[in-house]
Design a protein around this motif. Structure first.
Motif, short mmCIF file in Angstrom:
data_model
loop_
_atom_site.label_atom_id
_atom_site.label_comp_id
_atom_site.label_asym_id
_atom_site.label_seq_id
_atom_site.Cartn_x
_atom_site.Cartn_y
_atom_site.Cartn_z
N LEU A 111 63.68 15.14 -69.28
CA LEU A 111 63.18 13.77 -69.37
C LEU A 111 61.76 13.74 -69.93
N ASP A 112 60.95 14.69 -69.51
CA ASP A 112 59.59 14.80 -70.03
C ASP A 112 59.61 15.08 -71.53
N THR A 113 60.51 15.95 -71.96
CA THR A 113 60.64 16.27 -73.38
C THR A 113 61.07 15.05 -74.18
N VAL A 114 62.04 14.31 -73.67
CA VAL A 114 62.50 13.09 -74.35
C VAL A 114 61.34 12.13 -74.57
N GLN A 115 60.52 11.97 -73.55
CA GLN A 115 59.39 11.05 -73.67
C GLN A 115 58.34 11.58 -74.65
N ARG A 116 58.02 12.84 -74.56
CA ARG A 116 56.97 13.39 -75.44
C ARG A 116 57.42 13.46 -76.89
N LEU A 117 58.71 13.50 -77.12
CA LEU A 117 59.23 13.46 -78.49
C LEU A 117 59.19 12.04 -79.06
N GLY A 118 58.73 11.08 -78.26
CA GLY A 118 58.61 9.71 -78.74
C GLY A 118 59.87 8.90 -78.65
N LEU A 119 60.80 9.29 -77.78
CA LEU A 119 62.12 8.67 -77.75
C LEU A 119 62.32 7.72 -76.59
N ASN A 120 61.28 7.45 -75.83
CA ASN A 120 61.44 6.60 -74.66
C ASN A 120 61.90 5.20 -75.04
N HIS A 121 61.48 4.72 -76.21
CA HIS A 121 61.88 3.37 -76.62
C HIS A 121 63.39 3.29 -76.85
N ARG A 122 64.02 4.43 -77.14
CA ARG A 122 65.48 4.45 -77.31
C ARG A 122 66.22 4.61 -75.98
N PHE A 123 65.56 5.27 -75.03
CA PHE A 123 66.26 5.64 -73.79
C PHE A 123 65.47 5.24 -72.54
#
Length: 593
Positions: A111-123
């Motif tokens: 989850l931390d990786t998803v956010q740091r990759l800039g993908l939080n707006h998608r998920f």
């Protein structure tokens, strides 16, 4: 100077005060005490620009951007085929997020990786649901003596709205109450603790101690050179600026490259992040290209006394509300920032006190019927403010069925009165106390204006109650505003004083206490940390707002810290600032095939 693009169809006349319901009682000290008639009489002697040779000039460097180049920005990633590829990859990432696991640490890291990759707006909803599951299943067995795990858990839970107690770090202290010395050997754990410590609240002594301890140990580890290159890069990146203070898109650019160098990466996740970054970049390119055309058409880029920073101003709005669907805020908010920076320079540098009082009076009465009493450049700026405000008002009426002009015009008044107060201090030679300076500085930072726009240009439904709440400048807004003011002062005070500006926070503290400049800068920096602590707690409190306005508040502070991290990235643009903007707006990732 031609005012192409500022349609006269949107000009307005004076609004009766009864139509403007917002009043700030804390602005009484800003009010011009002179009568309107006295200003009108004096205006007859300042109409001519014959004294232009005596005017100050900040000698700001020209824009580092060729606007023809900015207007030409385009991308292949607007094509439908890329959107289809993204949709195909999205299902794989969503399954990863929701997959059941017996290893909550591995899920938190994902989850931390998803956010740091800039993908939080998608998920965003998917990540929040997964964090909720982890929180609801936490047990004593997981609260182990592993510093890395505990700190990561603390950071992620606080980030997602859980008020986790600082006591979780008690097990890492010795009998004397200090953090155990052997923790200095655990660089991965220290880095996790360091990042977690920036989510602290006021009065949390353990978190303060964790920040000081982890910072000192990490700096020592880097100096000794005992950590591997990959970890050293991560530590240096964090010490340069903590994750909590970084902008999502800026961090994504760095982290995508860093993630690609890791072992055991998820290739689908990496490819999704690169493609998503490129597609969003194509959206930003269209926006800034259109704005460059507007900016040149206004003629305001030719105002020699002011900072010509269209692309940088777009970055303010992009950082504050980056999600693609909020293009209305980035468009109209950038126009507002372009104007307010020009007006700031007009008050700081160009205008005489008499001219500025007259300018402020016109804004306060929202009346341009006597605009010809001003010199040409002030008249041009004032007319641009009125026209742009009414263009924004027209959009808001059509799209939100709400007349925002009475409220927006009051925001301009608040800001101009704060600018005028600083001008009065300068011309009178008065040295404000730090308290006086900060009270006025929250407004002269212009952050309240930007955040006000962030509310009504992103809200699905605008309400008078919410506007009234915003007008009171609640803590969540005032903290962000003061972080902007203080960070700006730390990055620019010496340069601005040399240009003839009034005193800044550092000098005010020096005058108050007799402290040295170095001591004063350290104190002002500590105020920035304290405002962040209050902001952290405010974000978990109750308020009448939802996203994206809530996150716009810390994002505005984060944008500020990007601008002034290494000096004055706005007034004196350096290569590092242009490189950052190029990575955001110009340079796509090469996709893996």
């Amino acid at each position: 100077m031609a005012l192409q693009g500022l349609s006269s169809a949107f000009l307005v006349t004076a609004l009766p005060r009864s139509s403007v319901p917002l009043e700030r009682n804390h602005n009484k000290s800003f009010a011009t005490q002179r009568s309107v008639q006295r200003i009108k009489t004096r205006a007859t002697i300042i109409n001519q620009d014959s004294g232009a040779a005596l005017r100050r000039n900040a000698n700001y460097p020209p824009s580092s951007w060729d606007y023809d180049f900015v207007k030409s920005l385009t991308s292949d990633y607007t094509e439908e085929k890329y959107a289809r590829q993204l949709d195909e990859l999205k299902d794989n990432v969503k399954r990863l997020i929701h997959a059941e696991t017996d290893d909550p640490l591995a899920k938190l890291e994902l989850l931390d990786t998803v956010q740091r990759l800039g993908l939080n707006h998608r998920f965003q909803n998917d990540v929040k649901q997964a964090v909720d599951v982890i929180y609801n299943n936490i047990n004593d067995a997981w609260l182990s003596d592993d510093l890395y795990t505990t700190a990561l858990q603390f950071r992620m839970l606080r980030e997602h709205g859980y008020t986790v107690s600082q006591d979780v770090f008690g097990r890492f202290k010795d009998d004397t109450g200090n953090f155990k010395a052997n923790l200095c050997e655990d660089v991965k754990g220290l880095l996790s603790l360091y990042e977690a410590s920036f989510y602290g609240f006021q009065g949390e002594d353990v978190i303060d101690e964790a920040k000081a301890f982890s910072t000192a140990c990490l700096k020592n580890a880097v100096q000794q050179g005992k950590i591997c290159p990959n970890m050293r890069a991560k530590v240096n990146h964090a010490l340069d600026m903590p994750l909590h203070w970084k902008l999502i898109r800026v961090e994504a650019r760095w982290y995508i490259d860093a993630y690609e160098k890791e072992q055991n990466i998820n290739s689908n996740l990496l490819n999704f992040a690169k493609l998503d970054y490129n597609i969003i970049q194509s959206v930003y390119q269209k926006e800034v290209s259109k704005l460059a055309s507007w900016w040149v058409e206004t003629g305001l880029d030719k105002m020699s006394f002011a900072r010509d920073r269209l692309v940088e101003h777009y970055f303010w709005c992009n950082g504050t509300v980056p999600d693609p669907e909020y293009k209305a805020f980035r468009d109209m908010g950038t126009k507002v920032i372009c104007l307010l920076i020009t007006i700031d320079d007009l008050y700081d540098i160009y205008g005489s006190l008499e001219e500025l009082e007259l300018f402020t009076d016109y804004v306060d009465r929202w009346d341009i019927t006597e605009i010809d009493k001003l010199p040409k450049k002030l008249k041009t700026v004032l007319l641009a403010m009125f026209n742009t405000t009414n263009q924004i008002g027209y959009w808001t009426l059509q799209e939100r069925d709400f007349n925002i002009i009475p409220y927006l015009s009051k925001q301009w008044t608040y800001m101009c009165k704060a600018f005028l107060q600083e001008a009065k201090w300068y011309y009178s030679g008065y040295k404000p106390t730090l308290e006086e300076y900060m009270e006025n500085g929250a407004f002269s930072s212009a952050a309240p204006m930007v955040l006000f726009c962030a509310y009504f240009l992103t809200a699905d439904k605008i309400t008078v109650e919410a506007l009234d709440y915003v007008d009171k400048l609640p803590s969540i807004m005032s903290c962000s505003s003061l972080i902007l003011r203080l960070t700006n002062d730390l990055g620019t005070s010496s340069e601005e004083l040399a240009r003839g500006s009034s005193l800044k926070a550092v000098q005010c503290y020096m005058n108050d206490t007799g402290a040295s400049e170095a001591e004063s800068k350290k104190y002002v920096d500590s105020l920035v940390h304290e405002k962040w602590k209050i902001l952290n707690e405010d974000l978990l409190g109750s308020h009448p707002f939802s996203e994206p306005f809530l996150t716009a508040n810390p994002n505005l502070a984060r944008t500020t810290q990007s601008f002034y991290q290494y000096g004055d990235g706005l007034g004196e643009p350096q290569n590092w600032m242009k490189d950052l903007l190029k990575s955001l707006l110009v340079e796509p990732f090469t996709l893996n095939h």
